[in-house]
Structure formats: C-alpha cells, structure tokens
Write a protein that holds these residues in place. Sequence first.
Motif, PDB file in Angstrom:
ATOM      1  N   TRP A  36     -20.165  36.169   0.704  1.00  8.64           N
ATOM      2  CA  TRP A  36     -20.854  35.348   1.708  1.00  8.64           C
ATOM      3  C   TRP A  36     -20.402  33.896   1.648  1.00  8.64           C
ATOM      4  CZ3 TRP A  36     -22.370  39.106   4.390  1.00  8.64           C
ATOM      5  CH2 TRP A  36     -22.854  40.272   3.798  1.00  8.64           C
ATOM      6  N   ALA A  92     -16.330  35.295   6.043  1.00  8.14           N
ATOM      7  CA  ALA A  92     -17.678  35.834   6.204  1.00  8.14           C
ATOM      8  C   ALA A  92     -18.229  35.521   7.593  1.00  8.14           C
ATOM      9  CB  ALA A  92     -18.608  35.275   5.131  1.00  8.14           C
ATOM     10  N   LYS A  93     -17.874  34.354   8.124  1.00  6.52           N
ATOM     11  CA  LYS A  93     -18.405  34.001   9.450  1.00  6.52           C
ATOM     12  C   LYS A  93     -17.847  34.941  10.529  1.00  6.52           C
ATOM     13  CE  LYS A  93     -14.953  30.392  10.384  1.00  6.52           C
ATOM     14  NZ  LYS A  93     -14.772  28.956  10.698  1.00  6.52           N
ATOM     15  N   TYR A 110     -19.861  38.038  10.315  1.00  3.85           N
ATOM     16  CA  TYR A 110     -21.150  37.831  10.974  1.00  3.85           C
ATOM     17  C   TYR A 110     -21.010  38.014  12.489  1.00  3.85           C
ATOM     18  CZ  TYR A 110     -22.644  35.648   6.593  1.00  3.85           C
ATOM     19  OH  TYR A 110     -22.949  35.391   5.282  1.00  3.85           O
ATOM     20  N   ALA A 168     -20.364  41.840  13.219  1.00  2.00           N
ATOM     21  CA  ALA A 168     -21.589  42.601  12.955  1.00  2.00           C
ATOM     22  C   ALA A 168     -22.670  42.265  13.977  1.00  2.00           C
ATOM     23  CB  ALA A 168     -22.084  42.315  11.546  1.00  2.00           C
ATOM     24  N   GLY A 169     -22.769  40.998  14.348  1.00  2.00           N
ATOM     25  CA  GLY A 169     -23.754  40.600  15.357  1.00  2.00           C
ATOM     26  C   GLY A 169     -23.475  41.240  16.703  1.00  2.00           C
ATOM     27  N   TYR A 199     -17.173  45.768   6.932  1.00  2.00           N
ATOM     28  CA  TYR A 199     -17.410  44.975   5.717  1.00  2.00           C
ATOM     29  C   TYR A 199     -16.404  45.348   4.629  1.00  2.00           C
ATOM     30  CZ  TYR A 199     -19.706  43.435   1.421  1.00  2.00           C
ATOM     31  OH  TYR A 199     -19.974  42.869   0.207  1.00  2.00           O
TER      32      TYR A 199
END
Length: 575
Positions: free
Chosen positions: A5, A10-11, A14, A17-18, A188
């Motif tokens: 993270w 990681a962004k 995000y 995944a979002g 991931y």
Amino acid sequence: MMKFWKYRTAKYFYMVAGAILLLMVISILTDALQSRQVKKSFTTYMNNLRDMVFMSTYDSLKKGNMRVFKNHLEEIGTFNDVEEFSLIDTKGFVRYSSDPLLVKQADPRVIDLTAQQELSANGFSTYYFPVETTSYCSRCHFDWEIGSINSYYRLTLSRQALDAVQKSTLYYHAFTVIGCAVLIAFIYLLFMIYERKKNEEQMLLSASVRNFMDATAEPFLIIDANGTCIFCNQAGLNQLGHDTTSTLLGRDFYKTIQHSDEDGSPFPEEKRLGRSALQQGVSEVVNEALLWRADGGSFVAECRVHPIIKNGIVSGATINFFDVTEKKKEELRTMHISHLASLGELAAGVAHEINNPINGVINYAQIFKNRFKPEEEGSQMLDRIIKEGNRIAKIVFSLLHYAHQGEEKMGAVNFSQVISETMNLFQTQLNRDGIHLELDVDEKVPVVIGRFQDLEQMLMNLISNARYALNKKFPETGDPGKLLCIGLENFEHDEWPHIRLTVLDKGTGIEKEMLNKVFNPFLTTKPAGDGTGLGLHVCFSIIKQHDGKIDIDSEPGNFTRVTVDFPIADRGSKQ
C-alpha cells in the motif's frame, strides 16, 4: 504484503479495483431491478389467477348449484399452477376439493377466520377466502343469516417460477461478487508480482550503490525528512565510532551525532546540520561543525549537505563530513605563532630602542650615586631612578620572553614563575586602573609538564577578562571593592596530585544563560572592537592540551571565579 500500500503502483490498483467494483454494483443494481419487475409480473399473474378462480366459482356456489361448482373445481385442478382448490365448512372440514384425497380432511386455520389470508411455504402460496351468505343461500338454508360466513375457499398456487426468479437473482449476484473478488485478487497478484520484480531490481541496484558507497573513502550518511539516520557507509561508521549500522540507523541524527555543544549545552536548533536542506531544499557547506562519536568523544568536521528531492518534495538529505580537528588546531597554532612572530619583531625593536637608553640611564645614575654618601638625599633619589630603570628593563625582558615562542616543546614548567612573568606585564596596567591585587601563591608547588608561553598566554587572557569586568563595574579608581585575587596551591584529584590556579574578580560577573557558552569561539559580551570572542576559547584549548580542567563560577553583578587544575609531572616532583 502490508508494504504494497506504500508503493506508487498501489494507486493504479485502487483505480482498477474501484472501476471493477463500480461495474459490479451497476450490474447488481440492474439485475435487481429486472428481477423486481419479473417478480412483480409473477405476483400480478398469481393474484389475477386467484381472483379468476374465486370469481368463476363464486357465482355457482352463491346460487347453490353444486354440480356446476364441482365441475369448476375439477377444471381448475387441471391448471398448471394450481396445486389444489377446496371448499371448507366453518368447522374446518373440506367439503369439496379438486384433489379428492383432501375431502373430509380438517384445516383448523379457517376457524374464526373473518378476512382473506395468504400463507406461503414450501414453494406454494395458499389463499383463504371467507364466503358470505347471500339471499340465494338463505332460500335453501333458513338458519343462515345474510352476511354471515358459511364456508371458505382454499386455493393453493405454485410459487416455483417466482422462487426460481429469486434464486437465480441471488445466484447471479453471488457469482458477480465472487467473480469480481477473484478478478481483483488476480489483478492484485499481478501488481504484487510487478512490485516484487521491481523491488528485486531496486535491491540489486541499491546493493550495488551501497557497495560503491561503502568502498568510498569519504564518510557519508543519509537522513530522512525527520532527521533519522537511514544510511551510513563504512567510512562514516568508522569515523563516528560505530561498529555496526544497528547502533546508528533508525536513530535521530540530532540526538546521536549533533546533540550538544562542546561545553555540554544543547546544540542550537537554528544551527543544526541540514536545516536549510530539509526546510528549504538548498545545499549548504559548513566549514566547522561539532559532531559526536559513539564513545562520547567529539571532533570538528567540515560538512557538505545536499537535499534529496522526490516529486518536488524534500524527503531527506545527504551529509558528507570530514574530520578537520587537527587541521583547525594547526591553523589556530599557525595564526598564534604568526602573531607571536609579529610581536617578537616589535619586541625586538622595542628592546633595541629602549634597552640601550635605559642602560645608559642606569649606568649614569650609578656614576652620580657614587659621588654621594648613602645618607644624602641625592643618593636616595638616584636609588629610585636606578630601581625604576631596572623595572623597565625587566618588563622589556618579560615581553621578549613571552614573544619568543617559536616551536617550543613540552617541558617542566614552574607555574609560580608563570604568574611572576605575567604580573610583570600587567602590574603597571592594574596600578593605573586602581585595581587592588591580592596574590596567594605557594611557590613550592610541584612543576607541571607544558609549554611556558601557552600557560602564560592562558593566564594573561584570564587576567585581561577580569580587568575588563572590574573596570566596567568600577569606572573610577580607588574603590576598595575593585579587587583581583590570584591564588596557586596544591590540590589532589582522583588520588593524583594537582596544582590549582584560581583567578577571582569582584567585577560584573557572567549571566547564567551565557555561562555554558563562554568557551564558544567568537562569542563575546564586550562591545564591538573591545573583544574577539577567542580569549576563553584559547584558554580552553590550552588547558585541554595540558590535560587540565577549567571551571567557572559566577554571580552576575558580584564576582567571577575561574578555577584551573593541572596534573603535576609525577608523584614525586617538587620544585
């Protein structure tokens, strides 16, 4: 896994995944809306079927035509979605049914039932509908009151289609959630594999850089934005006296390496190394910085500090440092010798210009004195002339002796002689200033090992400071409180014989906040032009070179007492 993270990628994870979660929510909401519409259609169909069954049989039942009613029952029982259709009396027994096996069976649910009721269980919906007595019914059944309930319809319809829609909706939603979770986990995993590979490459590169920096002879360390040490090469560890990085890394640089000044006072925050680099993002060069080793020792270092900037933000700083302690000592000694050389040239000129005339004055006075008898006034006047001439010659000799230092080596020094030579230079000034001098010198103190001129300079600096403080407090001469006391005595410290020099003045004293800083170079309380701020710093350096110790006690407005202790040459040394 927890470090993932913190990675820059990681962004992106995000974001992906979002987006997947958003699509999942939209899909579930869309399907739920469609399922709701389908269930509403099935519900409407069942309600219509129920109403149709009730209405198609009610008329024949109302008119008492039971043969037609039974035909309707049999016909309704053939419908695909109708499980059974029965007529139940008020006692709860089945009178007629589309399923002959249910006739005469009891159903206690209808007893005292006054309104329509629906029950759903095991994939079926059962409807109970009270049948009221009409005028047609009362013609055959005289004991029935019009409006009273005389029997009940029981209709059981299949809910398989409706339940199938609900199950398929749940299965679809579960599949969608699980599928999205698996997809996110897979993505991931891909990100983790990417980060691991990238970290392995960075670690390989970092190891190469670390090996290169360890092989560098220049001491070098890195601090983060909070001042914590995060790297130090081998040369830096050796210079700072640390055996391993575990005793240095992760520690605050300003609490481990630059925690205090030479006199033990806390190091000023505004003078911290790297302050400009961390706060303003600019490089800086510090010619003299006091750094501390792991064993408690200190050294003077020349430092170059450069900020580490990532994405426009200062994340730390690199510090290159070089031990210049001996270099600074040599520069100070060279400057001192240069000053002494200049003073020696001046003294030589003074001796040449003064010694010859004063010797002539003394000789001529002696010749004239020989012409008078001892008791005559002329003889006494000439004695005073000879005495003052000899004193002038002695002062010139002391000045020459002080200036002639050169490359003097350590040797046995009689400290009482140091005091005597120094007072020859200062006596006239003290008398002119009206300073009362009290000497308490034990001339039998043992000798010390040192440089005569260095010790003489140290005492001259102390007397010069005392004289300034007394003149500032007592501008006028003749005040009895204008007192300077100089003492020399034997003293024992840690079972080893020492000599103790004490210089006490009743002058202005030193403020408490300045007491811990008086040995700092270029720090002075005197007005511009009256002091350089090097006097006590030079004293401290000389005393340290002679393995001595200095202590200052002062009360502002009342006194200042300077105590200096030196170890004697050996236990058996005597004057």
